[in-house]
Design an enzyme around this catalytic site. Structure first.
Site: not given
Ligand code: IPE
Ligand code: IPE
Ligand code: MG
Length: 235
Positions: A8, A56
């Site tokens: 991330d 996502n």
């Protein structure tokens, strides 16, 4: 040892530099090569990388498309390097929403690396643990109805592997690393991480390197795992 990484911070890495988020993803893909090769050198047996979560898809279509494109490129350039290092590739997650081209690349990468005897590299794409668990439960219900038998934990795990397109059984996660200064699991390997040690790093994913991997592995080595028992040092 099974290490899993939530990679991330690509977007923030780019924003900090006044660059578009896509530049962060491009740099992030470079860090993937570094992490994979460093993990193999560190004798990690299984490495599972979170590349694209089912959640996502809620990003702008251009960003999702760019991420899928980068993933395809990664398979194209890295499969041969992996084969040379005896690394087996397995893409886990849903396959019903990926393009035909990408599906072909995935099958090709998995097939050509299948004979490797080294690290198992699992890349999670369109992955959602909750979806996998619900789907495995649905299949378990269907099987129970036709066979009339009770579901065992082993059978459930087999169904989970099937749902996730796992070509090789993987042990439970020992160490779960998340970069990007967030402390959450974001629907990643919820079942498999039941007893995982967690390591959270402030480092944004494109800055992750071999030294940071070693730092996480050293942190893991200092932990005492007890699995609900009393541990080795108890009198
Ligand atoms: C991780 O970086 C890559 C994916 C989720 C695909 P992000 O894109 O989430 O980066 P941040 O969290 O916005 O910085
Ligand atoms: C998790 O990161 C998914 C991947 C790294 C592929 P996100 O950036 O999507 O997670 P949230 O939004 O912070 O939960
Ligand atoms: Mg993020």
């Amino acid at each position: 040892m099974h290490v899993a990484i939530i990679m991330d911070g690509n977007g923030r890495w780019a924003t900090q530099r006044g660059l578009p988020r896509s530049s962060g993803h491009i740099e992030g893909a470079k860090a993937v090569r570094t992490a994979v090769e460093a993990a193999a050198r560190a004798d990690v047996k299984t490495l599972t990388l979170y590349a694209f979560s089912s959640a996502n898809w809620s990003r702008p279509a251009a960003e999702s498309a760019a991420l899928m494109h980068l993933f395809g490129q990664y398979l194209f350039t890295e499969t041969r390097r992996c084969v040379e290092q005896s690394i087996r590739i397995n893409v886990i997650g849903r396959r019903d929403r990926l393009s035909e081209n990408l599906l072909r690349s995935i099958e090709q990468s998995e097939r050509s690396s299948a004979a490797g005897s080294g690290m198992l590299l699992r890349i999670a794409v369109d992955y959602s643990s909750q979806h996998s668990i619900v789907e495995a439960a649905r299949r378990a219900g269907r099987d129970a109805e036709s066979a009339g038998t009770e579901l065992t934990g082993t059978e459930f795990q087999r169904l989970l592997l099937e749902v996730d397109h796992c070509t090789h059984p993987a042990s439970e996660v020992d160490l779960l690393i998340r970069t990007g200064n967030e402390r959450r699991l974001s629907d990643f390997l919820l079942w498999e991480s039941a007893f995982a040690e967690l390591h959270f790093s402030e480092c944004l994913w494109p800055d992750f390197d071999e030294q940071r991997l070693h730092c996480a592995l050293e942190d893991y080595d200092r932990r005492q795992r007890r699995f609900g028992g009393l541990g080795a040092n108890t009198l």
